[in-house]
Each structure stands twice: as structure tokens, then as C-alpha cells.
Design an enzyme around this catalytic site. Structure first.
Site, PDB file in Angstrom:
ATOM      1  N   HIS A   1      39.055 -16.401  31.039  1.00 44.28           N
ATOM      2  CA  HIS A   1      38.211 -17.538  30.676  1.00 44.28           C
ATOM      3  C   HIS A   1      39.054 -18.567  29.944  1.00 44.28           C
ATOM      4  O   HIS A   1      38.936 -18.752  28.737  1.00 44.28           O
ATOM      5  CB  HIS A   1      37.059 -17.080  29.778  1.00 44.28           C
ATOM      6  CG  HIS A   1      36.081 -16.242  30.507  1.00 44.28           C
ATOM      7  ND1 HIS A   1      35.381 -16.698  31.579  1.00 44.28           N
ATOM      8  CD2 HIS A   1      35.692 -14.968  30.330  1.00 44.28           C
ATOM      9  CE1 HIS A   1      34.605 -15.754  32.034  1.00 44.28           C
ATOM     10  NE2 HIS A   1      34.784 -14.679  31.304  1.00 44.28           N
TER      11      HIS A   1
ATOM     12  N   HIS B   1      27.405 -10.316  31.297  1.00 41.16           N
ATOM     13  CA  HIS B   1      28.870 -10.396  31.323  1.00 41.16           C
ATOM     14  C   HIS B   1      29.423  -9.570  32.491  1.00 41.16           C
ATOM     15  O   HIS B   1      28.952  -8.473  32.754  1.00 41.16           O
ATOM     16  CB  HIS B   1      29.425  -9.867  29.989  1.00 41.16           C
ATOM     17  CG  HIS B   1      30.868 -10.180  29.808  1.00 41.16           C
ATOM     18  ND1 HIS B   1      31.855  -9.401  30.354  1.00 41.16           N
ATOM     19  CD2 HIS B   1      31.500 -11.203  29.171  1.00 41.16           C
ATOM     20  CE1 HIS B   1      33.037  -9.921  30.039  1.00 41.16           C
ATOM     21  NE2 HIS B   1      32.839 -11.014  29.322  1.00 41.16           N
TER      22      HIS B   1
ATOM     23  N   GLU C   1      31.978  -7.753  32.800  1.00 41.38           N
ATOM     24  CA  GLU C   1      32.434  -6.396  32.432  1.00 41.38           C
ATOM     25  C   GLU C   1      31.239  -5.445  32.425  1.00 41.38           C
ATOM     26  O   GLU C   1      31.310  -4.327  32.951  1.00 41.38           O
ATOM     27  CB  GLU C   1      33.103  -6.413  31.055  1.00 41.38           C
ATOM     28  CG  GLU C   1      33.573  -5.020  30.636  1.00 41.38           C
ATOM     29  CD  GLU C   1      34.122  -4.985  29.213  1.00 41.38           C
ATOM     30  OE1 GLU C   1      34.734  -5.967  28.776  1.00 41.38           O
ATOM     31  OE2 GLU C   1      33.923  -3.947  28.549  1.00 41.38           O
TER      32      GLU C   1
ATOM     33  N   THR D   1      33.910  -3.707  25.757  1.00 44.24           N
ATOM     34  CA  THR D   1      35.168  -3.695  24.981  1.00 44.24           C
ATOM     35  C   THR D   1      35.225  -4.809  23.943  1.00 44.24           C
ATOM     36  O   THR D   1      35.881  -4.677  22.921  1.00 44.24           O
ATOM     37  CB  THR D   1      36.387  -3.832  25.910  1.00 44.24           C
ATOM     38  OG1 THR D   1      36.191  -4.989  26.719  1.00 44.24           O
ATOM     39  CG2 THR D   1      36.588  -2.617  26.764  1.00 44.24           C
TER      40      THR D   1
END
Ligand code: F3S
Length: 662
Positions: free
Chosen positions: A41, A124, A126, A168
Site C-alpha cells: 500500500h 482486509h 489478509e 498480523t
């Protein structure tokens, strides 16, 4: 001079560097490369890689022929991995090993019959990637409040085997709270701390630095989750700015200490640029505040006077201070709110206490300030309010990165974003210009710093509203509420400080797959209380109106024997289901589909057919309706037979010949 301090571990983490290195290595070897979404990003870095030939694609199918596709460090959903393999693409998996570990936890949880609980942002990439590896039930929670809600709506989580992990880049402090709750409440929970060390370290350093500094600058992409978290953490401590480039740096007053940190996806080159720009400002420029301070040094600033307003112009207010010189207050010295006009602050005849800023004997004028006297008084009020926990009122005059500025008695009170609204993550722009109630949570008079909390007041008001609600509430009582959130199993409605839930089965008389088919977040809904549990605080709400009950309509308008049209909506081995009216499907048993024996319903009918049926039975208690096509066919046949048998007697013979004349 501004003092600049840089966080020790600002910038690229191991996983981000590894992913960028993988793309660079392909390009260095002269190979064609594509990345599935931006590799990080960080718009500038992505533009740089694009300029070198790395294309950003939205889906594996868009990968240019011959190019190697790089999967980013967040990881991708399993379906995407499968698609990449099915397309036979050459690919480089840059998924960070720390993320891969969570994929394994998600898979193992399902295989072991455990419920997987993931803490993170459901939108998100992830998180979307991790949950795609879940082989069993799972929930995604954004924080402690959502966890508490989840435990209320899914009490089975308290005893069922649960595996919990975090994105994370999840907020370390929120995670600690959630983990504590899980350990306390869930008797069979295995909690894995999967927050990446790089993230935790950056967050801790950012927090320490923000505590030592007057302002913080977080450098990183605006859509980077880890950068946003650093910004939130710093904003709890001081005014914080999130910038993507050095030219977005704001002007800082002399004497301030400014801390700089950067998200894990920010390359060192951008951090260096920011530091260079700060150094340049320090050495070559004197910003506005510095100049103002210097000009004030020559003034006689310790004298207060009383004056009476004698005139008002758009730029100044004229005051009689009982001396031979003419007193005037420049508009900028009237109020700390730059948006107000002089006539809004004072009117002719007002008596005011003022500070002398400058006396000009040659011109015979005295420059005065009202704003500074107000500010001096304001500090006393603010300090007292902090000690007593008093609630103050003020107007939001600015929305800054990381919070809002509230003006109270000419003093700027910084309210961090986390303290500005009732729940985290709400947008702040709507507060601009609003009058708000707040408490002071920190005062540092030497550093001219006051920090407030609007949330503390909102929470208290909410608590009072909750107590009042529980005193008055009864089953059956009607309320108008606002839909706050939707889950797969229902809609949560804010009844004014207290939330109730409309279960999905209560949303409509018709079958609904997801609550969003009936309501959306923000809708105002009329509901009634179906059930209450004062101990757990659970409120179940009814939304369907009894008068809309299709079974009432069926009983009234479709008695047994009614012939109507029905649409086939489903098939089973023993018959077909057809919709009689919205919300009621009747069964046409296989024996009732045709007037001859058939092997299976599909021999005659298919889903979507509209057929004429007769209602042969209605069981209102068990909600069952029996339909028949066969009865109608047999009735038609009987009529036809009867008609055929009686034809000679009843037959009308039409002649083409003209009747004989009498
Ligand atoms: Fe990996 Fe941690 Fe960075 S998970 S991508 S090393 S923030």
C-alpha cells in the site's frame, strides 16, 4: 526550531522488503512481471515498479502472457491460488511466512472441529485470505466490543473448542484485551498471538515517541492498514498527521518536538525525503508562528486593561480604554475561532478585559487582544475541569489528522479520534462545526496542550439511557430504532443507547437468505420487544407485523377448494413445491401432479413453471398446504365425459339453410 525524532524501526518490515525484492529480482533478470493488486500500500513505490515494467493486475486472468505473477505479502484467498494453478501461470508466492502460519492455524482448526475466531478487519485482503483457509465455522471480530456482542449472540463459544488468532497487523493493545476476555470467558479456547513482531515493535516505538513529542508524523500509504494503526496509536497521545509524501508536511510552530515514524510498507527513500524536508524547514524557514512570537517579544505584553467597545468594522473592533490613545483589537485577536466575525464576538457598549499587545505613541494607538485574555482564563477553567471531571462544552473548529480541535474559552483542545466518537472508526468530518460536550483528560500548561474526550461523555449518556431503558422496558413494547449492523443471523438495532437484535427469521414472513435483503445499516425501523433477558442484557426484537402474516391471508382468502395459479419453486423425489402466495409454498405430491402414473416430478414439471392447482388441504398449525393438479384434470375430464354423454339431448343444431317462411 523544531526538534525532530525518528522512530528506530520506521519503514519496511521483513515481509514487505521480501515481496518488493522478489519483484525487483524478476525485473533485474529482464523477466516480465505482474503483481496481483499493488505489491504494497504505497502508491509511489507501486508507480516506481510500474515504470520498471511490473504490471498491476486485478485478477490472475489479466496476467500478460509470459509474465510471472507475484502474490503479495498479505496472501490471497485459496480460490485465487487455485485459479492461478488452473490457468497454468508462472507465479512467485510472496505471502509473508507470518501470514502463512495463520493459514495453517485456520485449516487445522477446521480439521480438529474447532471454531476459528480471527481478530482483524474483515475487509482486509489478509483476513479474506486467512478465512478462505477455514475448513469449519469461523467468525471475524474487529475488537473487544464486537467480541462481547459475539459472546452474547453465540453463547456456545463459551464452551465450544475455539482457536483464536489475530491479523498480523492488528492493534496490539486491543488484542491483549480480547485475549484476556477469551481466556476468562471461553473455557476451551486456544489463543495464538499472531501479531507480527515487526508490527508490534513499530506500534510500541510509535507510542513511546508520541508520548515524548508534541506532534507526530506517520509516513505511509493512506490505505495501508499498519500505517493507519500507527496513526491511531499516536493520535491517542498527541496531534498526529498521516502523510504519503514530504510535500504534505504541515507547518510546525517553533519549539515543538515532532516525532516521525513510518508504516511497514514505506520505503526508506520516502522517510529520508521527509527528514530532509524537515531539516530544510528548520535551517532556512521561519514559519508564521515563529515570526509572530518574535514580533511579540518587543511588545508590552504584561498589561491588562478594561475597555468599552465603541465601534466595529469587518477587520477591527475599536475600544475606549480610558487613555489618550485609540484602542483597537484586530479581528485575529478577537477569537481563536477564525470563522467568527467581529460582530459575532462583541457589540457596541460591551465591557471587556484586554491585553495590551503594542503601544504606538507616534500614531496614538494601542493594539489589544481579547483572545489571549480569554485563553489565560481558559487554562484555569480547563485545569479545574480536569481535576473535578467536569463536563465542558465547545465547538469543533477543525478536523485534523488523528482527531478534532474543540474550541473552549478561546483554547484549542485536541480530541484524539479514538476519543471523539462513541465507537472507534466513525468518521470525524460530521463533527465539524458542531457543539460538543467533553471532559479534559490531560493538561500541560507549559506546553499549551489540552487533550479532551467526547467519548467519555457519550458513554456516560449512553449508560444513563441504558439504565432508563431497562427500568421501563416491557415485552411487547414498540420502539423506533436505527439498524446498526448486520450479521448472517440478524440485524442489530440501536434503540437509543441499548441494542436489540431482530433474528433473520423475524425480519420477514418470506424466506430471507441474508438480513440485507430486508434492511440496511442506517435504516430507521419500527420494532417491538419479543423477549428480554435483563441478566445478559439480551433483547430480541420483532419486526414482522402480524397483519402481514401470509397464513392469516391464506386462511381468509384461500380456503380449501380454491383453484389458483402457483409457481413451482422446488422439486423433491416425492413432489414439487409451488408458491401459492409470497411466503407460503404448498406441496404437490407426486401422485397429484398428473392424472396418470409418473416416475418423478421432473417428468411433468420444472422449477419456474406456473401451474393451475387446487388447494386440497391446509394445516394451519403445522404450516402445511397440499395442492393438486390431478384433481383439476380429473374434474375437467369428468365434465368433458358428462358433456359428451349428454350431447344428443342437448345438442344445438345450427343450420346454414334459411328457416322456412310461415
Ligand atoms: Fe510479514 Fe509482519 Fe511485514 S507479517 S509482511 S513481516 S508486518
Amino acid at each position: 526550531m523544531v526538534t525532530v525524532k525518528l522512530a528506530k524501526t520506521a519503514g519496511f518490515c521483513f515481509g514487505a522488503k521480501r515481496a518488493v525484492d522478489m519483484v525487483q529480482a524478476l525485473l533485474d533478470r529482464g523477466e516480465r512481471a505482474a503483481t496481483l493488486g499493488p505489491i504494497l500500500h504505497n502508491a509511489r513505490l507501486v508507480a516506481h515498479l510500474e515504470a520498471r515494467g511490473a504490471r498491476v493486475v486485478e485478477s490472475p486472468a489479466q496476467t500478460p502472457p509470459g509474465a510471472a505473477l507475484v502474490l503479495r505479502s498479505h496472501g490471497v484467498p485459496r480460490e485465487i491460488e487455485e485459479e492461478v494453478r488452473a490457468l497454468g501461470l508462472r507465479y512467485v508466492d510472496a505471502t509473508c511466512p507470518n501470514v502463512k502460519k495463520i493459514h495453517v492455524l485456520a485449516r487445522e482448526a477446521g480439521a480438529q472441529g474447532r471454531i476459528f475466531l480471527l481478530f482483524g478487519d474483515p475487509g482486509h485482503p489478509e483476513v479474506r485470505g486467512i478465512v478462505s483457509h477455514c475448513a469449519g465455522p469461523y467468525f471475524v471480530c474487529e475488537g473487544e466490543e464486537e467480541l462481547q456482542d459475539l459472546l452474547k449472540t453465540h453463547p456456545e463459544l463459551r464452551t465450544a473448542p475455539v482457536t483464536a488468532a489475530a491479523q498480523t497487523t492488528f492493534h496490539k493493545i486491543y488484542w491483549q484485551k480480547c485475549a484476556e476476555t477469551l481466556k476468562k470467558v471461553c473455557t476451551n479456547a486456544a489463543v495464538f498471538d499472531t501479531i507480527c513482531n515487526a508490527t508490534a515493535k513499530r506500534q510500541k516505538e510509535a507510542l513511546d515517541l508520541a508520548r515524548q513529542c508534541d506532534r507526530m508524523v506517520v509516513v505511509g500509504g493512506r490505505d495501508s492498514s499498519n500505517t493507519a494503526k500507527l496513526r491511531d496509536i499516536c493520535a491517542e497521545e498527541c496531534e498526529t498527521y498521516l502523510i504519503e509524501r514530504a510535500d504534505e508536511l504541515p507547518a510546525f510552530s517553533a519549539g515543538l518536538s515532532v516525532g516521525i515514524t513510518a508504516g511497514a510498507s514505506t520505503p526508506a527513500s520516502i522517510i529520508k525525503e521527509v527528514l530532509d524536508t524537515m531539516a530544510e524547514i528548520n535551517s532556512t524557514e521561519q514559519n508564521f508562528e515563529e515570526m509572530l512570537e518574535e514580533s511579540l517579544k518587543s511588545m508590552n505584553t504584561d498589561e491588562k486593561v478594561h475597555g468599552v467597545v465603541v465601534g466595529i468594522s469587518p477587520t477591527e473592533v475599536y475600544v475606549d480604554v480610558g487613555r489618550k490613545q485609540a484602542g483597537f483589537i484586530p479581528a485575529a485577536e478577537l477569537s481563536s475561532d477564525p470563522s467568527v466575525k467581529p460582530e459575532d464576538v462583541l457589540k457596541i457598549g460591551d465591557e471587556v478585559e484586554l491585553l495590551i499587545m503594542k503601544t504606538n505613541d507616534q500614531e496614538g494607538t494601542i493594539m489589544l487582544s481579547k483572545r489571549r485574555v480569554d485563553a489565560m482564563k481558559g487554562w484555569d477553567v480547563i485545569q479545574e475541569a480536569q481535576e473535578n471531571g467536569d463536563i465542558l462544552e465547545g465547538k469543533v473548529i477543525e478536523v485534523v489528522k488523528g482527531g478534532v480541535i474543540v474550541l473552549h474559552n478561546a483554547l484549542r483542545v485536541f480530541v484524539p479520534a479514538s476519543q471523539a466518537t462513541a465507537t472507534r472508526g466513525e468518521e470525524l468530518e460530521s463533527l465539524q462545526g458542531k457543539e460538543v460536550r467533553f471532559r479534559i483528560i490531560e493538561v500541560n500548561r507549559q506546553r499549551h496542550r489540552a487533550v479532551g474526550s467526547i467519548r467519555s461523555v457519550l458513554r456516560e449518556e449512553r449508560k444513563a439511557a441504558q439504565e432508563k431503558f431497562w427500568e421501563q422496558v416491557e415485552e411487547g413494547q414498540a420502539y423506533t430504532g436505527k439498524v446498526k449492523s448486520l450479521t448472517n443471523f440478524g440485524a442489530f438495532v440501536d434503540l437509543g443507547g441499548v441494542d436489540g437484535m431482530i433474528h433473520i427469521s423475524e425480519l420477514s414472513w418470506n424466506r430471507v437468505k441474508h438480513p440485507s435483503e430486508v434492511v440496511k445499516v442506517g435504516d430507521t425501523v419500527d420494532v417491538y420487544v419479543k423477549g428480554l433477558d435483563k441478566e445478559t442484557g439480551k433483547i430480541s426484537l420483532g419486526y414482522r407485523r402480524p397483519e402481514d402474516n401470509p397464513w392469516v391471508k391464506l386462511e381468509r382468502e384461500y380456503p380449501v377448494g380454491t383453484v389458483c395459479e402457483a409457481k413451482v419453486v422446488g422439486m423433491t423425489a416425492f413432489g414439487a413445491f409451488a408458491s401459492v402466495i409470497p411466503g407460503i409454498d404448498g406441496l404437490i405430491h407426486i401422485s397429484q401432479i398428473a392424472d396418470h402414473r409418473i416416475e418423478k416430478p421432473q417428468d411433468v414439471l420444472k422449477v419456474g413453471d406456473v401451474v393451475k392447482v387446487k388447494i386440497t388441504d391446509v394445516d394451519l398449525e403445522r404450516h402445511r398446504v397440499s395442492l393438486s393438479i390431478r384433481v383439476l384434470l380429473e374434474e375437467e375430464q369428468a365434465e368433458a365425459d358428462a358433456a359428451a354423454a349428454g350431447a344428443p339431448e342437448n345438442e344445438t343444431v345450427y343450420s346454414t339453410e334459411a328457416p322456412e317462411e310461415e
